[in-house]
Design a protein around this motif. Sequence first.
Motif, mmCIF file in Angstrom:
data_model
loop_
_atom_site.group_PDB
_atom_site.id
_atom_site.type_symbol
_atom_site.label_atom_id
_atom_site.label_comp_id
_atom_site.label_asym_id
_atom_site.label_seq_id
_atom_site.Cartn_x
_atom_site.Cartn_y
_atom_site.Cartn_z
ATOM 1 N N ALA A 1 0.891 -1.323 0.222
ATOM 2 C CA ALA A 1 0.058 -0.063 0.255
ATOM 3 C C ALA A 1 0.322 1.263 0.099
ATOM 4 O O ALA A 1 0.754 2.019 -0.971
ATOM 5 N N ALA A 2 2.076 1.525 1.294
ATOM 6 C CA ALA A 2 2.902 2.135 0.526
ATOM 7 C C ALA A 2 3.978 2.185 -0.885
ATOM 8 O O ALA A 2 3.908 3.726 -0.488
ATOM 9 N N ASP A 3 3.930 1.870 -1.498
ATOM 10 C CA ASP A 3 4.752 2.152 -2.498
ATOM 11 C C ASP A 3 3.471 2.434 -3.417
ATOM 12 O O ASP A 3 3.931 3.185 -4.320
ATOM 13 N N ARG A 4 2.381 2.003 -3.351
ATOM 14 C CA ARG A 4 1.230 2.276 -4.536
ATOM 15 C C ARG A 4 1.035 3.739 -4.013
ATOM 16 O O ARG A 4 0.924 4.958 -5.260
ATOM 17 N N ILE A 5 0.895 4.318 -2.508
ATOM 18 C CA ILE A 5 0.652 5.436 -2.682
ATOM 19 C C ILE A 5 1.518 6.706 -3.414
ATOM 20 O O ILE A 5 2.274 7.709 -3.500
ATOM 21 N N ARG A 6 3.108 6.279 -2.931
ATOM 22 C CA ARG A 6 4.492 6.448 -3.342
ATOM 23 C C ARG A 6 4.398 6.605 -4.946
ATOM 24 O O ARG A 6 4.432 8.372 -5.864
ATOM 25 N N HIS A 7 4.090 5.888 -5.666
ATOM 26 C CA HIS A 7 3.673 5.856 -7.125
ATOM 27 C C HIS A 7 1.821 6.657 -7.689
ATOM 28 O O HIS A 7 2.944 7.839 -8.381
#
Length: 410
Positions: free
Chosen positions: A399-405
């Motif tokens: 989820a954190a990677d998705r937000i960063r993207h």
Amino acid sequence: MYHLVIPGVIPGIGRKRVSATQLTSPTQLLQALGSGPRLTRDQARQLIRVADDDLPAVLSAAREARQRFRPGGITYSRKVFLPLTNLCRDYCGYCTFRRDPGEPGARTMPPEEVLEVARRGQQLGCTEALFSLGDKPELLFPEMRERLRQLGYKSTLQYLEAMCELILRETNLLPHPNPGLLSAEWIRRLAAVSPSMGLMLETTNASLLKKGAAHDNAPDKLPAKRLKTIEEAGKQGVPFTTGLLIGIGESLDDRVDTLLAIRELHRRYGHIQEVIVQNFRAKPGIPMRNWPEPTRGEMLRTIAMARLLMPDMNIQAPPNLSAPYYDDLLDAGINDWGGISPLTPDFINPEKPWPHLEQLRSRTEAKGYQLQQRLPVYPEFMPSILARPGLLSEKTAIAADRIRHLGRTA
């Protein structure tokens, strides 16, 4: 039958506001505004009463404190709202969410519906599954005990735990449960399947449990019990959301004392990730339907006090409960709008729809800030979640990677 006593003037609301010149000196006022966590109870009690002419100075100090803490960005969490059950053993004078068994609208969501809503939310870019539910309804209602038996569970909390795990296993959403009072064991169990959780303190004024008051016949709203749950979460290092509900009969001093109680718990344990300032809204059919609502000025003063008392904390106010002037809340020092759903309504306040995300973005940018999506657990609290092996840390990292993207492509 529930009978609410409506006083002529809500305690604290009708009190005369204090001019800055009534403080010991203007210099002391400025020192109070700039003293951050050292702002005292007496100073805060005076500042929350400042006259309208002095309010801009208080708001300016709150904005400056917010800018030092979170310059430029105003966050929100894109969520689905999952009312796991609206059966509840508490009868609050302001609530339209709760139901008794057999009452129109009373229901408990089955697992397949929980998963279906979560999957639809995932397709719309949601990252949070917010679970709201009544407090241990099976202790009062045999119908809820039977429903849980049919589902294969012994308690509402056990069912909630299973649904949080289902969300983690089958989707990329992160659960954020608001289940009411919790024992140390249940905090530990829910923390294994959710990166954060929440419980509104609402107020430290225990007299609101008296006959005819807002928490009459709501024993789970005893402040000491709620403070104990929040403290236990702190002992276990669980990222926790809490806050106050204004306009339910508390005084201005009570508002300050509630903020100070939250500040003290965070000072001791460092686990309060977000403080919500929520305003009561009158609704047809509730005992408090004729109760006067907090004014715009009361919201601005209370938010400003939250920011000045806790300058390094995330302060949130829900935009749908302050429409149409919700963008004014940015002037008082908030840095977060809370959860916004593109799919599900606010089941607690269904008559107050969330603003469309593009409108929220436009009005936030018009105030000079950038709207940014976040997870249900704030970034500063994620390292402890990611350090634990298992499904929760894996899904939190995804989820954190998705937000960063999303941030890179916005």
